[in-house]
Scaffold this active site. Structure first.
Site, PDB file in Angstrom:
ATOM      1  N   LYS A 113       0.842  -1.188   0.000  1.00 39.19           N
ATOM      2  CA  LYS A 113       0.000   0.000   0.000  1.00 39.19           C
ATOM      3  C   LYS A 113       0.883   1.247   0.000  1.00 39.19           C
ATOM      4  CE  LYS A 113      -4.130  -1.603  -0.085  1.00 39.19           C
ATOM      5  NZ  LYS A 113      -5.111  -1.222  -1.117  1.00 39.19           N
ATOM      6  N   ASP A 153       0.027  -0.166  -4.732  1.00 38.49           N
ATOM      7  CA  ASP A 153      -1.350   0.330  -4.837  1.00 38.49           C
ATOM      8  C   ASP A 153      -1.444   1.639  -4.065  1.00 38.49           C
ATOM      9  OD1 ASP A 153      -4.059   0.760  -4.873  1.00 38.49           O
ATOM     10  OD2 ASP A 153      -4.605  -1.116  -3.873  1.00 38.49           O
ATOM     11  N   GLU A 197      -1.073   0.314  -9.062  1.00 38.26           N
ATOM     12  CA  GLU A 197      -2.541   0.279  -9.034  1.00 38.26           C
ATOM     13  C   GLU A 197      -3.118   1.605  -8.550  1.00 38.26           C
ATOM     14  OE1 GLU A 197      -3.948  -3.370  -7.363  1.00 38.26           O
ATOM     15  OE2 GLU A 197      -5.662  -2.428  -6.393  1.00 38.26           O
ATOM     16  N   GLU A 230     -11.192  -0.938  -9.758  1.00 33.57           N
ATOM     17  CA  GLU A 230     -12.028  -1.439  -8.667  1.00 33.57           C
ATOM     18  C   GLU A 230     -13.148  -0.460  -8.330  1.00 33.57           C
ATOM     19  OE1 GLU A 230      -8.585  -1.307  -5.801  1.00 33.57           O
ATOM     20  OE2 GLU A 230     -10.153  -0.649  -4.456  1.00 33.57           O
ATOM     21  N   ASP A 240     -14.318  -5.508  -9.807  1.00 35.38           N
ATOM     22  CA  ASP A 240     -14.653  -6.309  -8.628  1.00 35.38           C
ATOM     23  C   ASP A 240     -15.966  -7.025  -8.907  1.00 35.38           C
ATOM     24  OD1 ASP A 240     -15.684  -7.167  -6.079  1.00 35.38           O
ATOM     25  OD2 ASP A 240     -14.185  -5.877  -5.140  1.00 35.38           O
ATOM     26  N   HIS A 273     -10.489  -7.455  -8.793  1.00 33.65           N
ATOM     27  CA  HIS A 273     -10.278  -6.926  -7.454  1.00 33.65           C
ATOM     28  C   HIS A 273     -11.103  -7.758  -6.470  1.00 33.65           C
ATOM     29  CE1 HIS A 273     -11.565  -4.169  -4.111  1.00 33.65           C
ATOM     30  NE2 HIS A 273     -10.274  -3.902  -4.106  1.00 33.65           N
ATOM     31  N   GLU A 290      -6.366 -11.779  -6.089  1.00 37.32           N
ATOM     32  CA  GLU A 290      -6.051 -10.914  -4.947  1.00 37.32           C
ATOM     33  C   GLU A 290      -6.521 -11.601  -3.673  1.00 37.32           C
ATOM     34  OE1 GLU A 290      -7.632  -6.896  -5.058  1.00 37.32           O
ATOM     35  OE2 GLU A 290      -6.277  -6.346  -3.423  1.00 37.32           O
TER      36      GLU A 290
HETATM   37 CA    CA Z   1      -6.727  -1.593  -4.695  1.00 37.88          CA
END
Ligand code: CA
Length: 376
Positions: free
Chosen positions: A166, A194, A220, A246, A269, A296, A329
């Site tokens: 992240k 991401d 991402e 997403e 997603d 996602h 994921e």
């Molecule tokens: Ca993400």
């Protein structure tokens, strides 16, 4: 098979320790689970991404319309529901609600016919999928360069060969984290990053150029989902593949991202973009335009099972002896009922997840957990 009843479970549970991504603190985990019951008593389950109570209210709005409908006519129901709220919500909550209904209908259809959903969709193209570990959130206390490196060691020790960091906490800190994790895990571990749209294109490009040398598999959500020109500029400026989607919904929402090739990897997603029906259409559109798809996933095992059914039928792009395979994921952050809602958890072994082969979604629901985590 006619639909006899629709049940809605808005679930929530507090976390033992809140964690942050670039957009805020996560204090609890939630999910809206939908059960569609056929006239013979067969049940199908689906899940929606998004805040449970507002999504549940929209599912409740649709429920009277669903009762008495032909449960196997998934495309007919999809189109009818979409058209009901089309003038009021073509993205977001209405589509998330519709996603849960669509997944539940596919689960019901598969159970009634005794086949996994991927069989009904013409698959499988694969029976297992490589998983990557999502996590690496920030804590209220401690040095991220210490506890995130410990997390990287934990994920690799548990079998993952791909991890997603992240970012979006400031460019300098983001660069330092990428450098430290690459140094720690060596060259054989895949690293994705991401930013959860923390940056504008200028900042995303500045950051991306500084981390290109750390062999980042994808970057991402570098910019906000509405900033299509920002996606275009970021993709053009960086060697790192750009991922996102997403926060996009339906074939119409994904149309421009795909046709204009604004990103390299599309991440619809299943529990948000319109369910299994719509994600298959989005994936086929992406295939026609040469864009990769990696769904996602951030919900419970029900949502993950839905994503696995879609993963089983994603077309190769292009096919060949050694095609590039999609990846799963697998969120590793705290979630009190992620797998509690299933009788058997979905697990990874050596970084791989077997696609469930049972009827429908291929997972059995633990009803006691639906009651235990139900919101008031
Ligand atoms: Ca993400």
């Amino acid at each position: 098979m006619r639909i006899r009843d629709v049940k809605i479970y808005a679930l929530s549970a507090p976390l033992s320790e809140p964690f942050a991504y670039s957009q805020g603190w996560v204090e609890s985990r939630g999910a809206c689970i939908v059960e569609v019951i056929g006239e013979d008593g067969t049940s199908g389950f689906g899940e929606a991404f998004g805040p449970p109570k507002p999504v549940a209210a929209i599912v409740a709005h649709y429920a009277p319309e669903l009762i008495g409908s032909d449960a196997f006519a998934t495309d007919e129901i999809w189109q009818r529901l979409y058209n009901r709220l089309r003038d009021h919500g073509r993205k977001g909550l209405p589509i998330e609600a519709q996603s849960a209904i669509d997944i539940a209908l596919w689960d019901l259809k598969g159970r009634a016919l005794g086949l996994p959903i991927y069989r009904l969709l013409g698959g499988p193209l694969r029976t297992r999928v490589q998983a990557y570990a999502t996590g690496f959130y920030r804590k209220r206390a401690g040095d991220p360069l210490k506890y995130l490196l410990e997390e990287a060691e934990t994920r690799v020790a548990s079998g993952f060969t791909a991890i997603k960091l992240k970012l979006g906490f400031g460019i300098e800190g983001d660069i330092a984290l990428c450098r430290a994790v690459r140094k720690l895990v060596g060259e054989n571990i895949t690293i994705m990053v991401d930013a959860n749209h923390a940056y504008d294109a200028t900042a995303a490009i500045a950051l991306g150029r500084q981390i290109e040398d750390y062999r980042i598999a994808w970057f991402e959500e570098p910019v906000p989902p509405e900033d299509w020109q920002g996606y275009r500029e970021t993709k053009a400026a960086l060697k790192i593949p750009i991922a996102g989607g997403e926060a996009e919904f339906t074939r119409w929402g994904f149309r421009k991202l795909i046709a204009d090739r604004l990103l390299d990897i599309l991440q619809p997603d299943t529990c948000a973009a319109g369910g299994i029906s719509e994600c298959k259409k989005i994936a086929d559109m992406a295939n026609a335009f040469g864009v990769r798809v990696n769904p996602h996933v951030w919900g419970t095992g029900i949502g993950m099972a839905a994503a696995l059914q879609v993963l089983a039928v994603l077309p190769h792009n292009p096919p060949g002896l050694f095609p590039i395979e999609p990846v799963l994921e697998f969120d590793q952050s705290e979630h009190p009922f992620r797998m509690e809602v299933l009788q058997e958890p979905i697990v990874q072994r050596n970084g791989w997840v077997e696609i469930p082969t049972g009827p429908g979604l291929g997972v059995e629901i633990k009803r006691a957990a639906l009651e235990r985590f139900r919101m008031e």
